[in-house]
Design a protein around this motif. Structure first.
Motif: not given
Length: 435
Positions: A39-40, A113-115, A119-120, A128-130
């Motif tokens: 979703e992100v 910062e964009a992620i 993601r909200a 997952e961030y990586a």
């Protein structure tokens, strides 16, 4: 799952501060599934990375070396290449490299910062961030090829949200059984999840579980299997690769595992047949990867290897025997510096190496998952008692950390000895950080 409310780093935050934040906001290190991260990725327009070709690499062992060799061959052929891999040894930046250079701190921060904005309400794990950061940086770079190394399994790994051009499955054995299952058939089905309908998958596992074949057939994925659609053979100072359509009788030996090099050549032959044998040879010869039979000293020979499961330990034992055979007139010993995580198959690893190693130096890893040196000693002594053919009592020393173990080894080591530092990424990283 609700997001833990922790303040987002400000615009002056450095990469370390961001990494601490990412570790803190999700309650578990592993949270299998693709719904949240997909979703992100959709919100960031990262699901489609065209025109880049995407290669996904799965397997119990050999993923990192396969990615490194494929990357090197493609670079030699003139392509622009991004590689996403994990875990890192010394610096987080190692996880994302573009044209063989690790991405910079500020580039990661901009991606995070964009992620974070996208993601909200969605909670993401550190991995997952990586993964999203890697995809974000790759898309910005407009690359020819993107290579994704699977973190865990395949089917539910975050990398698997991306549809790949082709895949490689290097090997299949038991590891991470709490997530992937306790049989090779179950593990095979999880790894087969990276296969895509109508695409090809290079298979480096010679003893392929039926579950992989059945799944591939169900989605019309063509398997290119070692021992069937391609073969390779080691010679004295070269190796050969062959399919039904071609034969390359004298290729340059790589410093990384030959089985994985053969998978790379099989993939290149299928996807980029225009790449020359000269570029393949140069790429394989130049490819290296820290912590994979990495030589850091010659006399005495000091090797580093992140082997942490029985499959990897079996290969390591073979390599150590070959090193000894090359030095047949020497009277040197094989000395181990070993630290492991307590959730690994410690007994299985030691069983593969117990006949090769003359002196064991066991260390406690200072991480929550780390086994103590006394726990490792107990496993070794239990194996020793179970073996009826052991002639001599095992030589075992225990230490609180890698530093203490190395100081002890270094005080008595002889030029003909072979030292192998192994057992975990943590062990190798601790050793390298002190060099």
């Amino acid at each position: 799952m609700d997001t833990i409310k922790i303040a987002m780093p400000n615009h002056q935050a450095n990469l370390d501060e961001w990494l601490h934040y990412l570790l803190a906001i999700h309650p578990s290190e592993i949270d299998m599934g693709l719904a949240r991260v997909s979703e992100v990725a959709e919100r960031l327009a990262l699901m489609d990375l065209a025109p880049a070709q995407v290669i996904t690499v799965a397997g119990t062992n050999g993923k990192g070396t396969t990615c490194a060799m494929l990357e090197s061959v493609l670079i030699q052929s003139g392509k622009t290449v991004g590689v996403y891999s994990s875990p890192h040894l010394l610096r987080y930046n190692e996880r994302v490299r573009i044209n063989q250079k690790d991405c910079l701190d500020q580039e990661f921060i901009e991606a995070f910062e964009a992620i974070e904005q996208a993601r909200a309400e969605i909670s993401l794990t550190f991995f997952e961030y990586a993964t999203l950061a890697g995809l974000y940086l790759f898309k910005q770079a407009k690359l020819d090829v993107i290579i994704l190394e699977v973190g865990l399994g395949g089917r539910l790994d975050a990398t698997n949200m991306i549809d790949s051009t082709a895949t490689i499955i290097t090997s299949i054995d038991l590891d991470h059984q709490e997530y992937l299952g306790n049989t090779r058939e179950l593990v095979g089905r999880e790894k087969a999840g990276v296969c895509r309908k109508g695409c090809i998958s290079i298979i480096g596992e010679p003893n392929l579980p039926q579950s992989v074949t059945e799944y591939a057939q169900s989605i019309a994925c063509q398997l290119i299997r070692v021992g069937h659609e391609f073969e390779y053979q080691l010679h004295a100072d070269s190796w050969s690769f062959s399919t039904k359509a071609l034969q390359w009788p004298s290729l340059t030996l790589p410093s990384l595992p030959l089985a994985n090099a053969a998978c790379v050549v099989a993939l290149v032959n299928q996807i980029w047949p225009q790449i020359s044998v000269a570029d393949i040879n140069r790429g394989l010869a130049l490819a290296t990867l820290p912590g994979r039979l990495e030589c850091v000293n010659q006399a005495p020979l000091v090797l580093l290897d992140v082997a942490h499961n029985p499959h990897a330990a079996k290969y390591l034992a073979l390599q150590l025997r070959q090193k000894l055979a090359q030095n047949a007139n020497a009277s040197g010993k094989v000395i181990a510096l070993c630290g492991m995580l307590k959730d690994k198959d410690i007994a299985g690893v030691f069983a593969e190496l117990i006949e090769v190693i003359d002196q064991w130096n066991l260390v406690t890893l200072s991480t929550e998952r780390g086994a103590t040196s006394l726990q490792l000693q107990h496993q070794l002594q239990t194996l020793e008692q179970a073996q009826t053919n052991t002639q001599n009592k095992l030589n075992i020393n225990t230490f609180d950390d890698v530093d203490d173990a190395w100081q002890s080894i270094n005080a008595t080591i002889q030029p003909d000895d072979v030292v192998i530092v192994f057992g975990s990424f943590y062990t190798v990283a601790a050793f390298k950080s002190k060099m």
